[in-house]
Design a protein around this motif. Structure first.
Motif, PDB file in Angstrom:
ATOM      1  N   GLU A   1      82.179  41.396  31.431  1.00 33.46           N
ATOM      2  CA  GLU A   1      82.908  42.593  31.013  1.00 33.46           C
ATOM      3  C   GLU A   1      83.410  43.391  32.217  1.00 33.46           C
ATOM      4  O   GLU A   1      84.565  43.826  32.263  1.00 33.46           O
ATOM      5  CB  GLU A   1      81.963  43.443  30.165  1.00 33.46           C
ATOM      6  CG  GLU A   1      82.613  44.500  29.346  1.00 33.46           C
ATOM      7  CD  GLU A   1      81.593  45.179  28.448  1.00 33.46           C
ATOM      8  OE1 GLU A   1      81.326  46.378  28.682  1.00 33.46           O
ATOM      9  OE2 GLU A   1      81.060  44.513  27.551  1.00 33.46           O
ATOM     10  N   GLU A   2      82.539  43.600  33.203  1.00 37.14           N
ATOM     11  CA  GLU A   2      82.924  44.357  34.397  1.00 37.14           C
ATOM     12  C   GLU A   2      83.980  43.620  35.215  1.00 37.14           C
ATOM     13  O   GLU A   2      84.888  44.237  35.764  1.00 37.14           O
ATOM     14  CB  GLU A   2      81.705  44.662  35.266  1.00 37.14           C
ATOM     15  CG  GLU A   2      80.812  45.737  34.709  1.00 37.14           C
ATOM     16  CD  GLU A   2      81.491  47.097  34.602  1.00 37.14           C
ATOM     17  OE1 GLU A   2      82.401  47.410  35.397  1.00 37.14           O
ATOM     18  OE2 GLU A   2      81.097  47.860  33.706  1.00 37.14           O
ATOM     19  N   ALA A   3      83.847  42.300  35.313  1.00 39.92           N
ATOM     20  CA  ALA A   3      84.846  41.522  36.050  1.00 39.92           C
ATOM     21  C   ALA A   3      86.206  41.621  35.370  1.00 39.92           C
ATOM     22  O   ALA A   3      87.238  41.741  36.036  1.00 39.92           O
ATOM     23  CB  ALA A   3      84.406  40.062  36.171  1.00 39.92           C
ATOM     24  N   GLU A   4      86.211  41.601  34.052  1.00 44.26           N
ATOM     25  CA  GLU A   4      87.469  41.742  33.303  1.00 44.26           C
ATOM     26  C   GLU A   4      88.064  43.132  33.520  1.00 44.26           C
ATOM     27  O   GLU A   4      89.271  43.275  33.711  1.00 44.26           O
ATOM     28  CB  GLU A   4      87.228  41.480  31.816  1.00 44.26           C
ATOM     29  CG  GLU A   4      88.486  41.484  31.000  1.00 44.26           C
ATOM     30  CD  GLU A   4      89.482  40.405  31.393  1.00 44.26           C
ATOM     31  OE1 GLU A   4      90.703  40.684  31.374  1.00 44.26           O
ATOM     32  OE2 GLU A   4      89.060  39.287  31.722  1.00 44.26           O
ATOM     33  N   ALA A   5      87.229  44.161  33.509  1.00 43.77           N
ATOM     34  CA  ALA A   5      87.719  45.526  33.744  1.00 43.77           C
ATOM     35  C   ALA A   5      88.271  45.671  35.159  1.00 43.77           C
ATOM     36  O   ALA A   5      89.315  46.305  35.369  1.00 43.77           O
ATOM     37  CB  ALA A   5      86.593  46.532  33.505  1.00 43.77           C
TER      38      ALA A   5
END
Length: 153
Positions: free
Chosen positions: A140-144
């Motif tokens: 999720e953080e990598a996508e953000a």
């Protein structure tokens, strides 16, 4: 020689200080994820650990690693472009802080994943669920972070 299920103690290396430039921080995140992936491959080689427990983790974390490496490449290109074009000071200050915040969250999640792997979570469903939460948070953080990089660079 390591006992089955045990990982090298240097897996939990702390981040360096003073802070590095943003692209160097993301380089170190890629290196840390490489350590996690190495640990997963070591566990995969253990005949007592079921592949079904590791292969999905390995695939998802490889995708996260690729995404962070791609963010890193874009940030490097963007920083070069901004320096060449002499972007206004406000924009130059705004972008690194957003990237730094995302990088801090990713670093914390990578460290949590390393800690979860040190505990050899394979025979313990609650530990596997914790690892799965860390993995989902990383994705999720990598996508953000990737969305932020795409929006600004």
């Amino acid at each position: 020689k390591l006992e089955p299920g045990l990982l090298p103690p240097d897996l939990l290396q702390l981040p360096t200080w003073p802070p590095k430039p943003q692209h160097a921080v993301m380089d170190s995140q890629v290196e840390e994820l490489d350590q996690v992936l190495r640990a997963l491959r070591m566990a995969l080689a253990d005949p007592e650990v079921p592949e079904v427990s590791i292969l999905p983790r390995l695939a998802r974390l490889q995708a996260v690693r690729r995404q962070i490496a791609q963010c890193n490449a874009e940030v490097r290109l963007g920083m070069d472009w901004h320096a060449d074009c002499q972007a206004d000071q406000e924009e130059q200050e705004e972008l690194p802080e957003g990237l730094r915040a995302g990088a801090r969250r990713i670093s914390a999640l990578v460290l949590d994943a390393k800690k979860a792997l040190l505990g050899a979570p394979w025979p313990h469903p609650p530990a596997q669920r914790a690892l799965l939460r860390h993995e989902a948070g990383l994705a999720e953080e990598a996508e953000a972070l990737w969305a932020l990089v795409r929006a600004h660079y």
